[in-house]
Design a protein around this motif. Structure first.
Motif, PDB file in Angstrom:
ATOM      1  N   ILE A 268       0.637  -6.646   7.544  1.00  0.00           N
ATOM      2  CA  ILE A 268       0.005  -5.578   8.324  1.00  0.00           C
ATOM      3  C   ILE A 268      -1.471  -5.904   8.576  1.00  0.00           C
ATOM      4  O   ILE A 268      -1.980  -5.757   9.688  1.00  0.00           O
TER       5      ILE A 268
ATOM      6  N   ARG B 285      -3.694  -4.116  11.739  1.00  0.00           N
ATOM      7  CA  ARG B 285      -3.366  -2.689  11.704  1.00  0.00           C
ATOM      8  C   ARG B 285      -3.866  -2.076  10.409  1.00  0.00           C
ATOM      9  O   ARG B 285      -4.173  -2.799   9.454  1.00  0.00           O
ATOM     10  N   THR B 286      -3.938  -0.749  10.385  1.00  0.00           N
ATOM     11  CA  THR B 286      -4.309  -0.118   9.121  1.00  0.00           C
ATOM     12  C   THR B 286      -3.038   0.244   8.363  1.00  0.00           C
ATOM     13  O   THR B 286      -2.000   0.550   8.945  1.00  0.00           O
ATOM     14  N   VAL B 287      -3.154   0.196   7.043  1.00  0.00           N
ATOM     15  CA  VAL B 287      -1.992   0.389   6.189  1.00  0.00           C
ATOM     16  C   VAL B 287      -1.665   1.876   6.068  1.00  0.00           C
ATOM     17  O   VAL B 287      -2.554   2.698   5.843  1.00  0.00           O
ATOM     18  N   ASP B 288      -0.397   2.205   6.237  1.00  0.00           N
ATOM     19  CA  ASP B 288       0.090   3.572   6.028  1.00  0.00           C
ATOM     20  C   ASP B 288       0.291   3.735   4.510  1.00  0.00           C
ATOM     21  O   ASP B 288       1.239   3.202   3.941  1.00  0.00           O
TER      22      ASP B 288
ATOM     23  N   HIS C 245       3.680   5.121   2.990  1.00  0.00           N
ATOM     24  CA  HIS C 245       4.755   4.133   3.013  1.00  0.00           C
ATOM     25  C   HIS C 245       4.533   3.085   1.911  1.00  0.00           C
ATOM     26  O   HIS C 245       5.459   2.724   1.176  1.00  0.00           O
TER      27      HIS C 245
ATOM     28  N   ILE D 231       7.620  -4.614   3.776  1.00  0.00           N
ATOM     29  CA  ILE D 231       6.572  -3.668   4.176  1.00  0.00           C
ATOM     30  C   ILE D 231       6.736  -3.180   5.627  1.00  0.00           C
ATOM     31  O   ILE D 231       6.429  -2.045   5.944  1.00  0.00           O
ATOM     32  N   TYR D 232       7.260  -4.017   6.489  1.00  0.00           N
ATOM     33  CA  TYR D 232       7.415  -3.660   7.908  1.00  0.00           C
ATOM     34  C   TYR D 232       8.836  -3.211   8.254  1.00  0.00           C
ATOM     35  O   TYR D 232       9.157  -3.090   9.423  1.00  0.00           O
ATOM     36  N   ASN D 233       9.686  -2.993   7.271  1.00  0.00           N
ATOM     37  CA  ASN D 233      11.112  -2.768   7.552  1.00  0.00           C
ATOM     38  C   ASN D 233      11.642  -3.797   8.554  1.00  0.00           C
ATOM     39  O   ASN D 233      12.031  -3.458   9.663  1.00  0.00           O
TER      40      ASN D 233
END
Ligand code: ADP
Ligand code: ADP
Length: 227
Positions: free
Chosen positions: A110, A115-118, A121, A157-159
């Motif tokens: 990520i 991108r910023t981490v959710d 999740h 992490i990204y499914n």
């Protein structure tokens, strides 16, 4: 639904007298949510197959479609992005970055995407993987089993469309091996995560839905053992 299709995959390493045919015209497809074990003697081409499906080694000829994308039609930067988001790779020796902590290693795909981490999740994944309280630890402060759980986290992490695991328990004792296989099975069964796993361990292979045996770079046997 078909998530992976491999068509006439051939891989020849080297040239002339020293050329080695690692894969010889291999074709098969995998359905979404399937758990496929890949077995076969050492040197039969299993790792080469997984690396080519994973976009980290290129075929001499043939095609790989993941979720409908012809991955070797992508340019280098498109393939790098596709790999980070759609392909989760798990190796025998974890391949974690030693100077990054657990959270940073897990979210690397990520972060590399800018991108910023959710957090929600991420925290769910940390909880399920049994890594709570270890978020700030470095890989060398963790046991082998814990390091492998971090690498599973990074892969999931990204499914991704598929998870590819090359002897993920090869460096672990039987208790840790069982835990790792159970975690991979959990994501396979609960989240319908497609899993292709190379193993020498017959007890692990027998937990799969299907066993593909590779010999001399060819599919020697392809058996569905569970629907
Ligand atoms: P397995 O994973 O089943 O042990 P591999 O895919 O690692 O088999 O290897 C298949 C064949 O390809 C072997 O003969 C191996 O020596 C050869 N091979 C694998 N990687 C390379 C490489 N980078 N360069 C040359 N030959 C290779
Ligand atoms: P889609 O494939 O639905 O367009 P993405 O590729 O953005 O969605 O994300 C797929 C999955 O990866 C999400 O459902 C989420 O679980 C996870 N994910 C995406 N972005 C992040 C993020 N920034 N932090 C943590 N997890 C993420």
């Amino acid at each position: 639904m078909e998530i992976l299709r491999v068509e006439n995959l051939t891989k020849i390493y080297g040239k002339g007298e020293t050329a080695v045919t690692a894969l010889d015209n291999v074709s098969f497809s995998v359905k979404k949510g399937e758990f496929v074990a890949v077995i076969g003697p050492s040197g039969s081409g299993k790792s080469t197959l997984l690396h080519i499906i994973g976009g980290v080694d290129t075929p001499t000829s043939g095609k790989v479609y993941i979720d409908g994308t012809d991955i070797y039609k992508l340019n280098e930067s498109q393939l790098a992005i596709f790999r980070r988001r759609q392909i989760g790779l798990i190796y025998q020796f974890y391949n974690l970055i030693p100077i990054l902590n657990v959270e940073e290693n897990m979210t690397l795909p990520i972060l590399l995407d800018g991108r910023t981490v959710d957090k929600k999740h991420l925290n769910e994944l940390i909880e399920t993987l049994g890594l709570k309280g270890r978020q700030k630890h470095l890989p060398n402060q963790l046991s082998g089993g814990q390091q492998q759980r971090v690498s599973i986290g990074r892969a999931l992490i990204y499914n991704p469309a598929i998870v590819l695991a090359d002897e993920p328990t090869g460096n672990l004792d039987s208790k840790n091996s069982e835990e790792i296989v159970n975690l991979l099975k959990l994501y396979n069964q609960i989240y319908n995560q497609t899993l292709i796993l190379i193993t020498h361990d017959e007890r692990i292979a027998l937990q799969a839905d299907r066993i593909i045996s590779i010999e001399d770079g060819k599919i020697a046997k392809d058996e569905v053992i569970r629907q």
